[in-house]
Structure formats: structure tokens, C-alpha cells
Design an enzyme around this catalytic site. Structure first.
Site, PDB file in Angstrom:
ATOM      1  N   GLY A 216      42.128  34.721  32.507  1.00 18.74           N
ATOM      2  CA  GLY A 216      41.943  35.254  31.118  1.00 18.74           C
ATOM      3  C   GLY A 216      40.566  34.763  30.541  1.00 18.74           C
ATOM      4  O   GLY A 216      40.547  34.810  29.414  1.00 18.74           O
TER       5      GLY A 216
ATOM      6  N   LEU B   4      34.057  37.873  42.017  1.00 19.99           N
ATOM      7  CA  LEU B   4      34.515  36.753  42.688  1.00 19.99           C
ATOM      8  C   LEU B   4      36.075  36.334  42.114  1.00 19.99           C
ATOM      9  O   LEU B   4      36.819  35.837  42.844  1.00 19.99           O
ATOM     10  CB  LEU B   4      33.834  35.395  42.285  1.00 19.99           C
ATOM     11  N   GLY B   5      36.386  36.649  40.919  1.00 22.05           N
ATOM     12  CA  GLY B   5      37.493  36.500  40.502  1.00 22.05           C
ATOM     13  C   GLY B   5      37.823  36.826  39.085  1.00 22.05           C
ATOM     14  O   GLY B   5      36.760  36.919  38.315  1.00 22.05           O
TER      15      GLY B   5
ATOM     16  N   ASP C 227      42.056  22.441  31.119  1.00 25.89           N
ATOM     17  CA  ASP C 227      42.684  23.115  32.192  1.00 25.89           C
ATOM     18  C   ASP C 227      42.243  22.669  33.754  1.00 25.89           C
ATOM     19  O   ASP C 227      41.583  23.564  34.687  1.00 25.89           O
ATOM     20  CB  ASP C 227      42.443  24.647  32.108  1.00 25.89           C
TER      21      ASP C 227
ATOM     22  N   VAL D 175      34.431  37.175  36.951  1.00 26.85           N
ATOM     23  CA  VAL D 175      33.293  36.289  37.355  1.00 26.85           C
ATOM     24  C   VAL D 175      32.691  36.993  38.535  1.00 26.85           C
ATOM     25  O   VAL D 175      33.378  37.340  39.506  1.00 26.85           O
ATOM     26  CB  VAL D 175      33.547  34.921  37.948  1.00 26.85           C
TER      27      VAL D 175
ATOM     28  N   GLY E  41      37.689  35.709  31.756  1.00 25.94           N
ATOM     29  CA  GLY E  41      36.810  36.769  32.085  1.00 25.94           C
ATOM     30  C   GLY E  41      36.634  36.794  33.443  1.00 25.94           C
ATOM     31  O   GLY E  41      37.138  36.120  34.480  1.00 25.94           O
TER      32      GLY E  41
END
Length: 710
Positions: A423, A419-420, A539, A427, A425
Site C-alpha cells: 500500500g 522488489l515488492g 509500522d 519498489v 507503493g
């Protein structure tokens, strides 16, 4: 200064009597030329470069706005905006001849001298922004002769003297900002109840003395922050402030207030920072009990009423009886605890355990019934006991939610795709054998000596249960791999919804945007106020707000920075999931994070909840304006990207630009949403205050948004 005035008078005399342009330039233009002559031309730069005396009208001059007025052949000057130009000079009295002038914006310059009383002959003035100069003298009492005055910001000057009671004539005033001056004396009482439209009041950083007026509590329209900080105010805090709207935040820091903080009305919504550096204050929310500050008796200021001067007096009989009863109750409580532990062990001996030490995926009816007793309460943990002793050997899945029933082999055999990657990790989306998709985040390979610390952090994240926060279901620990398994949210994230997956933004209605904002605010408020750790996300941005097929938002990625620190490795390198699942490089371009609060950009600062409040405010502005605060370092700016979105919106409100100039054009089609959009703008501006102490709590933000459209 006298020489400048004489020069100005000579300038006008010469213009009117001998100038060829006197017959061509409008009277408003002639009055404006007095401002040009009052400014030291060595500091003028390009501010007046196109102010030509030969022009027929000043309406094309830099910083000048005009409007057609019925009954006049020529447009009249309605706005002057020359802020931040480093201009040095004085404010000429001739500006008072601009009878249709509505906005005078000269802030962030070097104007000096007094504010001329003749300026208030310009009776159409409704916004006066002169902050950030070096103006001196008193606040002219005639300032409230302006019948339409709504915005008065004279902060960060050198004004002095006391406040005149004539302020009670400012009936239309909405913003009174006098912070950062040298005003002295007491804040006058009896004038505030008449200010029925006042939204913002900031008297901070002055030299005010005396007590707070009781009629501050009559400011029923007040919103944002009542700021009286950094003065010399004294006495008790009046209970009448509790009558202010619950959305109002107090800033009473650095004064000499004394006594107990009232506990009524809007006081219950204030945090401890509102009352800091008042040594004689006590009571909630300060961690200072009032028991040690007994009231003084009239005869002896060092004694409390009913005190005895005999230090050898023993305990009273009533107190002895009370202590005996308390001792008996404590013994009874210990007995109940012993009985509870006995029956708990007996239950566990019969095979009913909720400790999480059974094999992951155990699904006996008996286990479900037992665990439901523990997990029935809202926000309770699925496993409130210590982290299980796992991860010492081959690695094992650990259930946080006992409803998930699958094995590690099933997880690794399942179909999956990336999925992406960030920084925090990689996914993966993993579809289990029963057809249920989950999100699996790979954290890295290191940290094999810090298992207990890792497990404790994961368990704390797992205890968070809120409809607008992504739910963590399980985790996997082994020396060479760490995985988090959570719910998969089906419709991507808010960033994709705003900007589109292929550069084609999706049209979001106002009701959908409001739904997303309200849900996100509720989730953040829960993380801040109600979660076991009172988490700071750190974030908040659209890519961390996931959406389901009904546009319900879910906050993701909270608590992960700490886990990455514990694992201590690059999560994007090989490993178990890296080899078992197909790897696809994320197409997401790294962008500058302009959602971060100003203090968050200072290296070494620790995250605070007020960081999240600021970031949420930027997200709110993005949904309101349709403009992104993020710029890709490899691309040029487009019409949809604003490098400093917060500053752009604030300047728009200061200059009183039409709402249509700032709001997303898509929302302009929803006429009924105009008032709601304006209310949301005010919430966003409060969230993005530069001073973190002034920003509201997320709980207050959420409550304010819930009122929008309700």
C-alpha cells in the site's frame, strides 16, 4: 461462606474415615480436593473434570505440576495453575499443607473472601499470582514468613487496609504488584532499602496518602516502571528517586504532588506523561514554569520571600542597567545578521549555491566546497531552505543528497526489477550506469496541486541521517508521477532472514540478532528524539527492517503514509515507472499485522511513538523465540506461528516455564547467551505493556539493550 467451610471439613472427615480411596490418594491429592470442594461447581466447567478421587496421584490432574523430591516415594505437588477459568469460590486453608508448593496461579477468576493465613505454611511458595479476583480483607502480615517468596501479584482485587512494615522481611521479593485495590494510609518508610532484589513495584490505583518514602531511592535493582499513579500521594517528589537506575521509568500521574520536579539522576530520562494530573507540580519536563509558584514565606502564604507589599514600587537601578545592556546586544545581533546576508548574497552571485535550484547532478568543485560548509554538521539538512519551485511542467529530479549525479533518462534506461509491492507503493531496484544500485519507490500519480506540501515532507525525511535508517537521496515530481530514490540495502529484510525466502529460515546467531536489535533500537530512538520532525514510524515490523551484507539493520518506510495521503492515488497503477520498468507481481503474501499495539488497532487513533515501542517489542520477542506473531489468512497455524506472541510469552513467565520452552532452540546451543537472552526478554516485556503510558521511551529501550552483552 461458613456453609462452604463446614462442607469442606465434613468432606475431609468423610474421606479420611470412610472413603475407600483414602489409602490410595496421596496427602497432596487430598489437600487439592479441598480446592475442588471450595469452588462452586456450576462455575467449574472442565477445570476439575479429571480430578478423580480414585486416582493414586494428582499429578495428571488439570493444572497440577509435580516433582520428585528426595526422600519421598511419590512425586509432590509443586504447582497449581487454574487461571482464567471463571471459578467462583474461596481459597481453602488446606492448600497450606502442600509444603512443596512453589507456584500458586489462580488469577483471573472470581475467588472471594480473605487470603487465609494458613496458606503461608506452604513455605516453599515463591510465586503467588492471585490478581484479577474479588479477594478482600487485609494483606496478611505473615505473608513474608515465606522465605523464598519472589513474585507476589495481588492486583485488581478488593484488598484494603494499610501496608504492614513486616514487608521488610520479604528479602527475596522480586515483584510486588498491588495495583487496583483499596489500600489506604501512608506507604511505610524504612522497609524498602532491605529489598535488594526488587525488580518491579506497582502500587497504583489505590488510596494511599502522605508522601513518597525517601528510601524508595535505595531500590537499586528496580527495572521497568515504578508505578505510584492514581493515588492521593502529596508533598514534594523526593530527590532520592533520582538515585534509581536510569532504566527505571516513573509513573506518578494523578496524585497531589507539589513543588518542582527534581532534575537529578534518572529524572532526566522521564517524559512529561510521568507527572501528568498533579496540578501543583512544575518544572521540566512539564511545560509549566516554577517561576509562577514562588515559595511561601512563613508569615504570609501568599507572598514570596523578599517581596514588597507596595505595588507602586518602580524598577530597581540594577534592572534598568540590565535592560539597557540587553537592548544594545540585540542591536549588535541585528547588525551581524545584516552583514551575514550581504556576504551570503555576494557568495551566491559568484556562483556558489546550495539552494538546490541548479540542475540536478551539477558537480562543480566550487559547488561541492560551498555545500560542504552547510552539510558538515551531524544531522543537518542538505538543503535547509524552502523546497525549490519544481514540478510545474515536465517534471524534474530534485537532489536531497548532492553527491548523486545522474539524469532522469539514465534512471529510466537503467536495468531494474520489482522488489515488492504494498500500500506504500511499488519498489524497484535500479542499477545506474556507474553500477550503483538504488531503490526507487513509486508513490502514485495524484496530488499535483499539493507540491509544496509534498516537497516539505520529503525534505524533512531527507534530513534524517543515521547509520541505522535508510537514507533518502532524491525525489522526482511531476503531475503524473512521484518517485523517491534512496539507498539500496543489499541483503533483503529481517522477515526474510527469520523465515527464509522459500520457507527455509536462516540460522541467525545470538550475536547477530543482538546486533540487529541494537541497531534498530538506535535508529528508532533517533527518529523519536533527534530527527527534525521527531517521526513516528507507525509500522515497525521485520519487513521494514533491511539488512546489509554485515547484518547491519536499516529502518525503512518511515514518513511514507503522509506522502501517500498527499499524492492521493493508488501507487500501484500504471504511470511513468510502471511503463518504463518491468512489472513483476510481488510474491509476498499479505499477512495479519500482529506487530501493532493494541491501541493502534482502534480505528481513528493517531499514531504515537509508543506504538513503535510496542511493535519493536514484538520484533524482539520474535527474534528471541523464533516464533512469528503473523498468521497468513490463507494458511493454517504452524509450530513457528503464535497468534498472540506477547500473551504466550507473558503466560510462560507467569507460570515460570523453563526458558528452554520459550527461547528459539537455535539459541539454546549458545549457553553463554542465557543471561543475555533473559535480559532481552525483560526489555521486550516492558515494551509490550498493554498501557502505552507504562511503556518506556525508545531511548531507554536502546540504552537497556546496549548493556546486554557489553
Amino acid at each position: 461462606m461458613k456453609d462452604s467451610i463446614i462442607y469442606s471439613l465434613f468432606f475431609f472427615f468423610f474421606f479420611f474415615c470412610f472413603g475407600d480411596f483414602a489409602d490410595s490418594l496421596t496427602p497432596d491429592g487430598l489437600s487439592l480436593l479441598s480446592l475442588k470442594s471450595a469452588v462452586d461447581q456450576s462455575t467449574a466447567g472442565s477445570a476439575f473434570s479429571d480430578w478423580a478421587d480414585s486416582d493414586a496421584s494428582p499429578c495428571r490432574w488439570t493444572g497440577i505440576s509435580c516433582m520428585n523430591i528426595t526422600g519421598f516415594p511419590d512425586p509432590r505437588v509443586v504447582g497449581i495453575a487454574l487461571s482464567g477459568k471463571n471459578l467462583r469460590g474461596y481459597i481453602p486453608s488446606e492448600l497450606g499443607n502442600l509444603v512443596y508448593l512453589r507456584r500458586l496461579n489462580l488469577h483471573s477468576n472470581n475467588f472471594y473472601g480473605a487470603i487465609p493465613t494458613q496458606l503461608f505454611n506452604a513455605t516453599s511458595l515463591h510465586s503467588l499470582f492471585l490478581y484479577g479476583n474479588n479477594l478482600s480483607g487485609q494483606l496478611p502480615p505473615s505473608i513474608c514468613n515465606l522465605p523464598r517468596l519472589q513474585n507476589l501479584d495481588l492486583s485488581n482485587n478488593s484488598l484494603s487496609g494499610s501496608l504492614d512494615k513486616g514487608l521488610n522481611n520479604c528479602k527475596q521479593l522480586q515483584r510486588l504488584i498491588l495495583a487496583g485495590n483499596h489500600f489506604t494510609g501512608e506507604i511505610p518508610a524504612g522497609i524498602w532499602s532491605g529489598m535488594e532484589n526488587l525488580l518491579q513495584l506497582d502500587l497504583s490505583d489505590n488510596v494511599f496518602t502522605g508522601s513518597v518514602p525517601e528510601d524508595f531511592g535505595d531500590l537499586k535493582s528496580l527495572s521497568g516502571t515504578l508505578n505510584l499513579s492514581f493515588n492521593h500521594l502529596s508533598g514534594g517528589i523526593p530527590k532520592s528517586l533520582g538515585d534509581l537506575p536510569v532504566t527505571v521509568s516513573f509513573d506518578l500521574r494523578n496524585n497531589n504532588f507539589s513543588g518542582e520536579i527534581p532534575q537529578t539522576g534518572s529524572f532526566s530520562n522521564q517524559g512529561p506523561t510521568a507527572f501528568l494530573n498533579n496540578p501543583l507540580l512544575c518544572g521540566f519536563p512539564l511545560q509549566k514554569s516554577c517561576k509562577n509558584q514562588a515559595p511561601s514565606s512563613p508569615g504570609n502564604p501568599n507572598s514570596s520571600p523578599g517581596s514588597d507589599n507596595n505595588p507602586k514600587k518602580g524598577l530597581s537601578p540594577g534592572l534598568i542597567i540590565l535592560i539597557s545592556v540587553a537592548d544594545a546586544a540585540a542591536v549588535a545581533f541585528i547588525g551581524l545578521v545584516v552583514v551575514y546576508i550581504y556576504w551570503k548574497k555576494k557568495d551566491n552571485a559568484n556562483g556558489c549555491s546550495c539552494t538546490g535550484k541548479t540542475k540536478f547532478g551539477a558537480n562543480t568543485e566550487k559547488s561541492r566546497l560551498c555545500c560542504s560548509c552547510i552539510n558538515g554538521g551531524f544531522g543537518n539538512s542538505d538543503s535547509e531552505l524552502d523546497p525549490p519551485e519544481r514540478g510545474r511542467g515536465e517534471g524534474e529530479l530534485v537532489a536531497i543528497d548532492k553527491g548523486f549525479t545522474f539524469e532522469l533518462d539514465e534512471l529510466l534506461r537503467a536495468s531494474a526489477y520489482v522488489l515488492g509491492k504494498s500500500g506504500l507503493g511499488i519498489v524497484y531496484k535500479v542499477v545506474l550506469g556507474n553500477g550503483i544500485p538504488v531503490a526507487v519507490r513509486r508513490l502514485g500519480e495524484g496530488g499535483d496541486q499539493r507540491y509544496k506540501e509534498f516537497a516539505a515532507e520529503v525534505q524533512a525525511i531527507g534530513r534524517v541521517k543515521h547509520p541505522n535508517v535508510v537514507r533518502l537521496r532524491a525525489y522526482y515530481w511531476a503531475p503524473d508521477e512521484k518517485l523517491l530514490i534512496s539507498d539500496f540495502i543489499s541483503h533483503g529484510n529481517l522477515a526474510s532472514a527469520i523465515r527464509g525466502r522459500n520457507g527455509q529460515p536462516i540460522s541467525l546467531s545470538w550475536s547477530t540478532r543482538l546486533k540487529i536489535l541494537k541497531g534498530t533500537a538506535r535508529g528508532l530512538a533517533y527518529l523519536h528524539e533527534c530527527s527534525p520532525r521527531k517521526f513516528v514510524h507507525g509500522d515497525i515490523k521485520p519487513s521494514n527492517i533491511l539488512l546489509d551484507n554485515e547484518s547491519q539493520p536499516y529502518i525503512s518506510d518511515f514518513g511514507l503514509n503522509r506522502l501517500i495521503t498527499i499524492t492521493g492515488n493508488n501507487p500501484s497503477s500504471g504511470g511513468l515507472m510502471g511503463s518504463a520498468l518491468p512489472y513483476m507481481k510481488s510474491s509476498q503474501t499479505e499477512r495479519a499485522n500482529n506487530y501493532r499495539a493494541p491501541e493502534a488497532r482502534v480505528q481513528g487513533n493517531k499514531p504515537t511513538q509508543k506504538w513503535d515501542v510496542y511493535s519493536f517489542g514484538v520484533v524482539l520477542l520474535e527474534l528471541l523465540t523464533g516464533k512469528s506473531p503473523e498468521l497468513s489468512p490463507t494458511s493454517t497455524s504452524t509450530s513457528l506461528e503464535i497468534p498472540d506472541l506477547v500473551r504466550w510469552v507473558r503466560k510462560g513467565f507467569e507460570d515460570e516455564n523453563p526458558l528452554s520452552d520459550m527461547v528459539d532452540p537455535v539459541l539454546l546451543q549458545e549457553v553463554h547467551a542465557k543471561k543475555e537472552v533473559l535480559a532481552a526478554f525483560h526489555v521486550a516485556l516492558a515494551c509490550t505493556e498493554p498501557d502505552p503510558e507504562v511503556r518506556p521511551r525508545m531511548k531507554t529501550v536502546s540504552e537497556n539493550l546496549e548493556r546486554v552483552g557489553s
